[in-house]
Design an enzyme around this catalytic site. Structure first.
Site, short mmCIF file in Angstrom:
data_model
loop_
_atom_site.label_atom_id
_atom_site.label_comp_id
_atom_site.label_asym_id
_atom_site.label_seq_id
_atom_site.Cartn_x
_atom_site.Cartn_y
_atom_site.Cartn_z
N ARG A 48 0.18 -8.47 -4.86
CA ARG A 48 1.03 -9.02 -3.80
C ARG A 48 1.79 -10.27 -4.24
O ARG A 48 2.69 -10.72 -3.53
CB ARG A 48 0.15 -9.38 -2.59
CG ARG A 48 -0.13 -8.21 -1.72
CD ARG A 48 -1.28 -8.37 -0.79
NE ARG A 48 -1.36 -9.60 -0.04
CZ ARG A 48 -2.25 -9.76 0.95
NH1 ARG A 48 -3.06 -8.78 1.28
NH2 ARG A 48 -2.31 -10.89 1.60
N ASP A 70 0.83 -1.22 0.00
CA ASP A 70 0.00 0.00 0.00
C ASP A 70 0.86 1.26 0.00
O ASP A 70 0.39 2.34 -0.36
CB ASP A 70 -0.90 0.03 1.25
CG ASP A 70 -1.80 -1.19 1.34
OD1 ASP A 70 -2.00 -1.85 0.31
OD2 ASP A 70 -2.31 -1.48 2.44
N ARG A 128 -14.51 -0.56 -25.29
CA ARG A 128 -15.27 -0.48 -24.03
C ARG A 128 -14.43 0.10 -22.90
O ARG A 128 -13.27 0.47 -23.11
CB ARG A 128 -15.82 -1.86 -23.65
CG ARG A 128 -14.76 -2.90 -23.44
CD ARG A 128 -15.26 -4.12 -22.68
NE ARG A 128 -16.30 -4.90 -23.31
CZ ARG A 128 -16.33 -6.24 -23.39
NH1 ARG A 128 -15.30 -6.92 -22.91
NH2 ARG A 128 -17.33 -6.88 -23.90
N GLY A 155 -4.78 -1.14 -1.73
CA GLY A 155 -4.06 0.02 -1.18
C GLY A 155 -4.73 0.59 0.05
O GLY A 155 -4.29 1.61 0.56
O1 F6P Z 1 -2.44 -4.01 3.38
C1 F6P Z 1 -2.18 -4.81 2.28
C2 F6P Z 1 -3.44 -5.30 1.64
O2 F6P Z 1 -3.09 -6.06 0.51
C3 F6P Z 1 -4.44 -4.19 1.28
O3 F6P Z 1 -4.09 -3.54 0.09
C4 F6P Z 1 -5.71 -4.98 1.23
O4 F6P Z 1 -6.83 -4.16 1.47
C5 F6P Z 1 -5.55 -5.97 2.34
O5 F6P Z 1 -4.16 -6.12 2.54
C6 F6P Z 1 -6.16 -7.33 2.09
O6 F6P Z 1 -5.98 -8.07 3.24
P1 F6P Z 1 -6.17 -9.64 3.39
O7 F6P Z 1 -4.85 -10.27 3.06
O8 F6P Z 1 -6.53 -9.81 4.81
O9 F6P Z 1 -7.25 -10.07 2.44
#
Ligand code: F6P
Length: 410
Positions: A308, A140, A187, A195
């Site tokens: 991620r 984030d 589209r 984030g």
């Molecule tokens: O804080 C990192 C993050 O990937 C955020 O961007 C997202 O909202 C959250 O974690 C998702 O969390 P989880 O892994 O608990 O689904």
């Protein structure tokens, strides 16, 4: 805080990773481990974040073990366990943590995490005197690292957290790839980007070619929504291929015609132990409203955990090594309650220890996107943010197919 610890004490350091994973966690663990070993430390890994210090503890020995720092995620596993009492879990787990630190004879704790994990570590340092060193991470990019971005004689307080550069590369490429499909169907694709309450990562989709963007820092009220829908129509009509990519932060506050409220959209009503809800679904809401109100065909696409996932990028690899060099410095000086950060925004080649500094863990916290980085009237990121990103990602790589076939008449 300084203590009387001696160099090459041969004592034990333990590393944990808390919160959401990032592609740079294993690189951070390996880099810290390698340097601590040179100083003569035995290096332990605590499994599943703070959870690994509860009950009987879940500790592994990382000393002299093979470790692949390029592999994304965390080999130690992670959790959002909070050592301190929270609404979700009223139990105070600090006594269990102290007991296990003693049982396993852990002298120094390195907490790799965002504001939650490092905030808890800081509290353990302050209230219990546990020697901790924080290490930043988050895709984030909202942890206050006090990294200075110099742009045209102006100094802007920016952020660079390990994990963000790899996620940024992924999201920029994701957005860029979307171009072929939106162009083919003339589209709109509404790209939802993680984030939480900060728009840093959404801006990387703009860097990858997204035409407009909405971020959590600016709420989309009734009036703003009207202006945004008009901007979408204009941008679509003036686009060459009659197509658009819109980047929308998962945490955007969007005006709801039915309730009359401007609110965030959540995937569930559950919160974690730090009180954070799970975002999700805003792209679907925005896409269907665009279609309903403008008549333009819009689809929703969540980028989700893709940000991620995957291997550690080169920028992250070198940054985690430079920050781990700073950890060495802190260990040598027995200087705890500190977190290493980049002192200024630099290109890959300059990711060296001399461009790092350590900040008091009491000074961390969340940092929203600086106002210079986003123009809320244009619903888009500025050249200042693109300059920031160019240091991390290099030049923009857009997907463009220039063609202008002559139309055949019968
Ligand atoms: O804080 C990192 C993050 O990937 C955020 O961007 C997202 O909202 C959250 O974690 C998702 O969390 P989880 O892994 O608990 O689904």
């Amino acid at each position: 805080m300084k203590t009387d610890k001696k160099l090459f004490s041969g004592k034990t350091i333990a590393i944990l990773t808390g919160g959401g994973d990032t592609p740079a966690l294993n690189s951070s663990i390996e880099s810290i481990r390698n340097r601590a070993m040179i100083l003569g430390y035995k290096v332990y890994g605590i499994r599943k974040g703070w959870k690994g210090l509860l009950g009987d503890g879940e500790i592994v020995d990382l000393t002299n073990q093979h470790y692949d720092g390029w592999h994304g995620g965390t080999a130690l596993n992670s959790s959002r366990t909070n050592p301190f009492p929270s609404k979700k879990n009223p139990e105070n787990r600090v006594p269990q943590i102290l007991k296990n630190l003693q049982r396993y004879k852990i002298d120094v704790l390195v907490s790799i995490g965002g504001d939650d994990t490092n905030g808890a570590a800081k509290k353990l340092f302050e209230t219990e005197g546990i020697p901790v060193i924080g290490f930043p991470k988050t895709i984030d990019n909202d942890l206050r690292t006090r990294t200075i971005h110099s742009f045209k004689n102006k100094e802007i307080e920016a952020v660079i957290c390990p994990g963000f550069p790899s996620a940024a590369r992924g999201i920029a490429d994701f957005a860029s790839r979307m171009r072929t499909t939106v162009d083919s169907h003339s589209r709109i694709i509404v790209l939802e980007v993680m984030g939480r309450d900060a728009g840093w990562l959404t801006g990387t989709a703009a860097y990858g070619g997204a035409d407009l963007a909405l971020i959590p820092e600016f709420e989309i009220t009734k009036e703003k929504k009207e202006a945004f829908l008009n901007a979408v129509k204009e941008k679509y009509n003036s686009s060459k291929r009659k197509s658009l990519i819109l980047a929308i932060s998962e945490g955007v506050r969007w005006f709801d015609d039915n309730t009359g409220k401007t609110e965030k959209i959540f995937a569930s009503s559950e919160v974690d132990e730090y009180g954070h809800p799970l975002f999700g679904g805003v792209s679907g809401v925005v896409a269907s409203e665009i279609t309903r109100k403008t008549g333009l065909e819009a689809r929703a696409q969540a980028t989700g955990y893709y940000a991620r996932a995957g291997r550690c990028g080169c920028y992250d690899r070198r940054m985690t090594q430079a920050l781990a060099d700073k950890v060495t410095d802190l260990l040598l000086r027995n200087d705890y309650g500190q977190m290493p950060v980049l002192s200024k925004v630099v290109k890959y080649e300059e990711l060296e220890e001399y461009n790092t500094k350590s900040i008091d863990m009491g000074d961390i916290g969340n940092k929203a996107l600086p106002e210079e980085y986003y123009d809320s009237n244009k619903f888009n990121f500025t050249e200042v943010y693109f300059d920031f990103l160019s240091n991390i990602l290099g030049p923009q790589q857009l997907t463009v197919f220039n063609h202008n076939f002559p139309v055949v008449k019968p």
